[in-house]
Design a protein around this motif. Structure first.
Motif, PDB file in Angstrom:
ATOM      1  N   THR A 171       5.567 -14.941 -12.170  1.00  0.00           N
ATOM      2  CA  THR A 171       4.783 -14.853 -10.938  1.00  0.00           C
ATOM      3  C   THR A 171       5.224 -13.628 -10.148  1.00  0.00           C
ATOM      4  OG1 THR A 171       6.357 -16.346  -9.845  1.00  0.00           O
ATOM      5  CG2 THR A 171       4.359 -17.327 -10.778  1.00  0.00           C
ATOM      6  N   VAL A 172       4.252 -12.948  -9.546  1.00  0.00           N
ATOM      7  CA  VAL A 172       4.510 -11.666  -8.887  1.00  0.00           C
ATOM      8  C   VAL A 172       3.940 -11.705  -7.472  1.00  0.00           C
ATOM      9  CG1 VAL A 172       3.981  -9.197  -8.923  1.00  0.00           C
ATOM     10  CG2 VAL A 172       4.530 -10.383 -11.054  1.00  0.00           C
ATOM     11  N   GLN A 173       4.671 -11.108  -6.564  1.00  0.00           N
ATOM     12  CA  GLN A 173       4.216 -10.977  -5.177  1.00  0.00           C
ATOM     13  C   GLN A 173       4.240  -9.503  -4.798  1.00  0.00           C
ATOM     14  OE1 GLN A 173       6.852 -12.621  -2.200  1.00  0.00           O
ATOM     15  NE2 GLN A 173       5.181 -13.010  -0.771  1.00  0.00           N
ATOM     16  N   VAL A 174       3.100  -9.009  -4.277  1.00  0.00           N
ATOM     17  CA  VAL A 174       3.025  -7.628  -3.803  1.00  0.00           C
ATOM     18  C   VAL A 174       3.013  -7.662  -2.272  1.00  0.00           C
ATOM     19  CG1 VAL A 174       1.677  -5.502  -3.757  1.00  0.00           C
ATOM     20  CG2 VAL A 174       1.803  -6.849  -5.861  1.00  0.00           C
ATOM     21  N   ILE A 175       3.925  -6.905  -1.673  1.00  0.00           N
ATOM     22  CA  ILE A 175       4.084  -6.912  -0.215  1.00  0.00           C
ATOM     23  C   ILE A 175       3.851  -5.496   0.316  1.00  0.00           C
ATOM     24  CG2 ILE A 175       5.672  -7.390   1.699  1.00  0.00           C
ATOM     25  CD1 ILE A 175       7.180  -9.264  -0.218  1.00  0.00           C
ATOM     26  N   SER A 176       3.077  -5.383   1.389  1.00  0.00           N
ATOM     27  CA  SER A 176       2.834  -4.094   2.023  1.00  0.00           C
ATOM     28  C   SER A 176       3.776  -3.899   3.202  1.00  0.00           C
ATOM     29  CB  SER A 176       1.385  -3.992   2.499  1.00  0.00           C
ATOM     30  OG  SER A 176       1.189  -2.784   3.226  1.00  0.00           O
ATOM     31  N   SER A 177       4.084  -2.638   3.476  1.00  0.00           N
ATOM     32  CA  SER A 177       4.935  -2.323   4.631  1.00  0.00           C
ATOM     33  C   SER A 177       4.214  -2.562   5.949  1.00  0.00           C
ATOM     34  CB  SER A 177       5.403  -0.861   4.536  1.00  0.00           C
ATOM     35  OG  SER A 177       4.278   0.012   4.515  1.00  0.00           O
ATOM     36  N   ARG A 178       2.887  -2.747   5.880  1.00  0.00           N
ATOM     37  CA  ARG A 178       2.111  -2.996   7.099  1.00  0.00           C
ATOM     38  C   ARG A 178       1.504  -4.396   7.022  1.00  0.00           C
ATOM     39  NH1 ARG A 178      -1.860   1.867   8.222  1.00  0.00           N
ATOM     40  NH2 ARG A 178      -2.807   1.067   6.317  1.00  0.00           N
ATOM     41  N   LYS A 179       1.766  -5.179   7.993  1.00  0.00           N
ATOM     42  CA  LYS A 179       1.304  -6.570   8.002  1.00  0.00           C
ATOM     43  C   LYS A 179      -0.211  -6.682   8.096  1.00  0.00           C
ATOM     44  CE  LYS A 179       5.524  -8.530   9.997  1.00  0.00           C
ATOM     45  NZ  LYS A 179       6.106  -9.327  11.111  1.00  0.00           N
ATOM     46  N   SER A 180      -0.867  -5.635   8.597  1.00  0.00           N
ATOM     47  CA  SER A 180      -2.327  -5.688   8.740  1.00  0.00           C
ATOM     48  C   SER A 180      -3.053  -5.546   7.402  1.00  0.00           C
ATOM     49  CB  SER A 180      -2.793  -4.593   9.705  1.00  0.00           C
ATOM     50  OG  SER A 180      -2.418  -3.309   9.203  1.00  0.00           O
ATOM     51  N   ASP A 181      -2.374  -5.067   6.358  1.00  0.00           N
ATOM     52  CA  ASP A 181      -3.013  -4.917   5.057  1.00  0.00           C
ATOM     53  C   ASP A 181      -3.248  -6.277   4.411  1.00  0.00           C
ATOM     54  OD1 ASP A 181      -2.911  -2.198   5.387  1.00  0.00           O
ATOM     55  OD2 ASP A 181      -1.165  -1.896   4.087  1.00  0.00           O
ATOM     56  N   GLU A 182      -4.360  -6.377   3.688  1.00  0.00           N
ATOM     57  CA  GLU A 182      -4.687  -7.617   2.972  1.00  0.00           C
ATOM     58  C   GLU A 182      -4.534  -7.373   1.470  1.00  0.00           C
ATOM     59  OE1 GLU A 182      -8.358 -10.812   2.354  1.00  0.00           O
ATOM     60  OE2 GLU A 182      -8.673  -8.961   3.495  1.00  0.00           O
ATOM     61  N   ILE A 183      -3.781  -8.250   0.821  1.00  0.00           N
ATOM     62  CA  ILE A 183      -3.527  -8.111  -0.626  1.00  0.00           C
ATOM     63  C   ILE A 183      -4.063  -9.356  -1.325  1.00  0.00           C
ATOM     64  CG2 ILE A 183      -1.779  -7.834  -2.428  1.00  0.00           C
ATOM     65  CD1 ILE A 183      -0.028  -6.452  -0.325  1.00  0.00           C
ATOM     66  N   VAL A 184      -4.942  -9.146  -2.315  1.00  0.00           N
ATOM     67  CA  VAL A 184      -5.609 -10.248  -3.005  1.00  0.00           C
ATOM     68  C   VAL A 184      -5.365 -10.114  -4.513  1.00  0.00           C
ATOM     69  CG1 VAL A 184      -7.816 -11.387  -3.471  1.00  0.00           C
ATOM     70  CG2 VAL A 184      -7.394 -10.317  -1.224  1.00  0.00           C
ATOM     71  N   ARG A 185      -4.963 -11.205  -5.126  1.00  0.00           N
ATOM     72  CA  ARG A 185      -4.805 -11.196  -6.586  1.00  0.00           C
ATOM     73  C   ARG A 185      -6.177 -11.212  -7.235  1.00  0.00           C
ATOM     74  NH1 ARG A 185      -4.990 -15.381 -10.128  1.00  0.00           N
ATOM     75  NH2 ARG A 185      -4.674 -16.912  -8.457  1.00  0.00           N
ATOM     76  N   GLY A 208      -3.359   5.170   8.085  1.00  0.00           N
ATOM     77  CA  GLY A 208      -1.916   5.379   7.986  1.00  0.00           C
ATOM     78  C   GLY A 208      -1.456   5.283   6.538  1.00  0.00           C
ATOM     79  N   VAL A 209      -0.152   5.119   6.352  1.00  0.00           N
ATOM     80  CA  VAL A 209       0.462   5.072   5.035  1.00  0.00           C
ATOM     81  C   VAL A 209       1.038   3.687   4.793  1.00  0.00           C
ATOM     82  CG1 VAL A 209       2.263   6.023   3.535  1.00  0.00           C
ATOM     83  CG2 VAL A 209       1.027   7.533   5.117  1.00  0.00           C
ATOM     84  N   SER A 210       0.703   3.121   3.644  1.00  0.00           N
ATOM     85  CA  SER A 210       1.241   1.809   3.259  1.00  0.00           C
ATOM     86  C   SER A 210       2.210   1.994   2.095  1.00  0.00           C
ATOM     87  CB  SER A 210       0.119   0.858   2.842  1.00  0.00           C
ATOM     88  OG  SER A 210      -0.737   0.576   3.932  1.00  0.00           O
ATOM     89  N   THR A 211       3.333   1.312   2.165  1.00  0.00           N
ATOM     90  CA  THR A 211       4.302   1.286   1.063  1.00  0.00           C
ATOM     91  C   THR A 211       4.289  -0.105   0.457  1.00  0.00           C
ATOM     92  OG1 THR A 211       5.716   2.937   2.152  1.00  0.00           O
ATOM     93  CG2 THR A 211       6.721   1.591   0.408  1.00  0.00           C
ATOM     94  N   LEU A 212       4.111  -0.171  -0.856  1.00  0.00           N
ATOM     95  CA  LEU A 212       4.013  -1.455  -1.534  1.00  0.00           C
ATOM     96  C   LEU A 212       5.315  -1.782  -2.260  1.00  0.00           C
ATOM     97  CD1 LEU A 212       0.437  -1.095  -3.095  1.00  0.00           C
ATOM     98  CD2 LEU A 212       1.086  -2.166  -0.920  1.00  0.00           C
ATOM     99  N   ILE A 213       5.706  -3.036  -2.157  1.00  0.00           N
ATOM    100  CA  ILE A 213       6.902  -3.546  -2.815  1.00  0.00           C
ATOM    101  C   ILE A 213       6.489  -4.693  -3.722  1.00  0.00           C
ATOM    102  CG2 ILE A 213       9.188  -4.598  -2.495  1.00  0.00           C
ATOM    103  CD1 ILE A 213       9.250  -3.296   0.272  1.00  0.00           C
ATOM    104  N   VAL A 214       7.005  -4.720  -4.920  1.00  0.00           N
ATOM    105  CA  VAL A 214       6.694  -5.781  -5.874  1.00  0.00           C
ATOM    106  C   VAL A 214       7.905  -6.702  -6.005  1.00  0.00           C
ATOM    107  CG1 VAL A 214       6.101  -6.339  -8.255  1.00  0.00           C
ATOM    108  CG2 VAL A 214       5.086  -4.349  -7.142  1.00  0.00           C
ATOM    109  N   ASN A 215       7.652  -7.986  -5.928  1.00  0.00           N
ATOM    110  CA  ASN A 215       8.723  -8.965  -6.046  1.00  0.00           C
ATOM    111  C   ASN A 215       8.390  -9.920  -7.211  1.00  0.00           C
ATOM    112  OD1 ASN A 215      10.942 -10.599  -5.567  1.00  0.00           O
ATOM    113  ND2 ASN A 215       9.886 -11.824  -4.021  1.00  0.00           N
ATOM    114  N   ASP A 216       9.252  -9.953  -8.211  1.00  0.00           N
ATOM    115  CA  ASP A 216       9.108 -10.909  -9.306  1.00  0.00           C
ATOM    116  C   ASP A 216       9.748 -12.220  -8.846  1.00  0.00           C
ATOM    117  OD1 ASP A 216       9.119 -12.424 -11.586  1.00  0.00           O
ATOM    118  OD2 ASP A 216      10.294 -11.039 -12.811  1.00  0.00           O
ATOM    119  N   THR A 217       8.913 -13.138  -8.397  1.00  0.00           N
ATOM    120  CA  THR A 217       9.448 -14.376  -7.813  1.00  0.00           C
ATOM    121  C   THR A 217      10.005 -15.325  -8.887  1.00  0.00           C
ATOM    122  OG1 THR A 217       7.197 -15.320  -7.877  1.00  0.00           O
ATOM    123  CG2 THR A 217       7.903 -14.253  -5.842  1.00  0.00           C
ATOM    124  N   THR A 218       9.634 -15.126 -10.147  1.00  0.00           N
ATOM    125  CA  THR A 218      10.212 -15.944 -11.220  1.00  0.00           C
ATOM    126  C   THR A 218      11.674 -15.566 -11.432  1.00  0.00           C
ATOM    127  OG1 THR A 218       8.089 -16.126 -12.326  1.00  0.00           O
ATOM    128  CG2 THR A 218      10.035 -16.590 -13.646  1.00  0.00           C
TER     129      THR A 218
END
Length: 221
Positions: A171-185, A208-218
């Protein structure tokens, strides 16, 4: 004159039939001398990519040299040699250098001094190693988008181990540096597929600029 011609043709026909019969006999003789399969049996223990795998051989002659063939998932073959004990058994390790490719491996054995084919095949599984952040990939279909909430950027995450084997079922979670961004699988599965991949869409209503972080929750990484 004509009777002689008929007689000669009859002899030619008989000769041709005889040759066909002889060829058929030769074919049957060749089939009967085919190499028989060895009675030596093998099995192996599942392992993880980069780690050794234990191979065991049995039902072999005592104190005899054996040839063991290992076929990797990509079709490459490894030939190993060993010697049985007085009970006709032996074991050896397939070094981790040969198990970097995850997948199904096939192992067979035979006595090389005998005119025999390899015996019954056995298989073992090599599983992918743990997640490698440096080998895993985060790919975007483009670098810019309109800040209107309706112009998505597609993000593909590929989870790999240190040998570039895909990690499926994570399972993977993608997180943006900006809370206003919407991320949909957008992947149909809620976890990585057999290629270790999972896809998302990122929408933004703010320039603006968004930085994405990937988190492998497994793996909690």
């Amino acid at each position: 004159m004509s009777s002689k011609i008929v007689h000669t043709l009859a002899r030619l026909t008989l000769l041709a039939t005889l040759l066909i019969n002889l060829m058929g006999g030769a074919s049957l003789a060749m089939a009967s001398t085919s190499t028989r399969a060895s009675f030596v049996e093998v099995d192996a223990v599942d392992t993880v990519a980069g780690y050794s795998a234990l191979i065991r051989a049995f039902n072999a002659p005592s104190n005899t040299d054996l040839e063991i063939k290992v076929e990797k998932p990509d079709g490459a073959e490894i030939i190993l040699t060993t010697t049985t004990d007085r009970t006709g058994k032996t074991k050896l390790d397939l070094e981790g250098f040969y198990t970097k490719k995850a997948g199904i491996y096939t192992v067979e054995a035979r006595v090389p001094t005998r005119d025999e084919a390899y015996g019954p095949a056995s298989t073992f599984q090599v599983y992918a190693d743990t997640l490698s952040p440096s080998r895993s990939l985060l790919q975007l279909n483009r670098q810019t988008a309109q800040a209107n909430g309706n112009d998505p950027v597609e993000v593909q995450v590929t989870l790999l181990d240190q040998y570039a084997n895909p990690l499926s079922g994570h399972t993977v979670q993608v997180i943006s540096s900006r809370k206003s961004d919407e991320i949909v699988r957008i992947s149909s599965l809620p976890y990585t597929n057999e290629q270790g991949r999972m896809a998302f869409s990122v929408y933004s209503r703010q320039a603006g600029v968004s930085t994405l972080i990937v988190n492998d929750t497994t793996a909690n990484m």
